[in-house]
Design a protein around this motif. Structure first.
Motif, PDB file in Angstrom:
ATOM      1  N   GLU A   1       0.805  -1.222   0.000  1.00  0.00           N
ATOM      2  CA  GLU A   1       0.000   0.000   0.000  1.00  0.00           C
ATOM      3  C   GLU A   1       0.840   1.275   0.000  1.00  0.00           C
ATOM      4  N   CYS A   2       2.122   1.167   0.290  1.00  0.00           N
ATOM      5  CA  CYS A   2       2.931   2.365   0.534  1.00  0.00           C
ATOM      6  C   CYS A   2       4.188   2.356  -0.332  1.00  0.00           C
ATOM      7  N   ALA A   3       4.170   3.104  -1.414  1.00  0.00           N
ATOM      8  CA  ALA A   3       5.312   3.161  -2.333  1.00  0.00           C
ATOM      9  C   ALA A   3       6.593   3.659  -1.662  1.00  0.00           C
ATOM     10  N   PRO A   4       6.551   4.717  -0.812  1.00  0.00           N
ATOM     11  CA  PRO A   4       7.800   5.161  -0.165  1.00  0.00           C
ATOM     12  C   PRO A   4       8.437   4.074   0.708  1.00  0.00           C
ATOM     13  N   CYS A   5       7.629   3.347   1.456  1.00  0.00           N
ATOM     14  CA  CYS A   5       8.175   2.268   2.284  1.00  0.00           C
ATOM     15  C   CYS A   5       8.699   1.125   1.420  1.00  0.00           C
ATOM     16  N   LEU A   6       8.023   0.850   0.316  1.00  0.00           N
ATOM     17  CA  LEU A   6       8.493  -0.193  -0.591  1.00  0.00           C
ATOM     18  C   LEU A   6       9.856   0.190  -1.173  1.00  0.00           C
ATOM     19  N   GLN A   7      10.035   1.459  -1.494  1.00  0.00           N
ATOM     20  CA  GLN A   7      11.332   1.921  -1.999  1.00  0.00           C
ATOM     21  C   GLN A   7      12.409   1.772  -0.938  1.00  0.00           C
TER      22      GLN A   7
END
Length: 86
Positions: A38-44
């Motif tokens: 759900e969270c692109a910044p955390c995935l990065q």
């Protein structure tokens, strides 16, 4: 996509590192994986952390003393906290 606040993500930073290191139980792994979906910044951050760990693992043939490892992990967490706070 959910509406996540930056402070929500701060709760996941340490758990992301533990996920990469296989130090979470299955329930926590599931919670972190859902957040990463759900969270692109955390995935990065997850991808970056995982890549750094892979490069370091390939580059090092011997283990660091536990005291050094503890100090490095503490410094990494402090940097992550500073990045999160902004």
């Amino acid at each position: 996509m959910s509406n996540l606040e930056p402070e929500d993500c701060a709760d996941y930073l340490e758990r992301i590192v533990f996920l990469i290191d296989n130090e979470l139980d299955e329930a926590d792994c599931s919670v972190v994986r859902v957040h990463l979906e759900e969270c692109a910044p955390c995935l990065q951050k997850y991808d970056l952390e995982r890549t750094v760990k892979q490069v370091v693992a390939r580059s090092c043939a011997e283990n660091a003393p536990q005291g050094l490892r503890d100090r490095v992990l503490l410094q990494l967490r402090e940097v992550q906290l500073r990045i999160t706070e902004g």
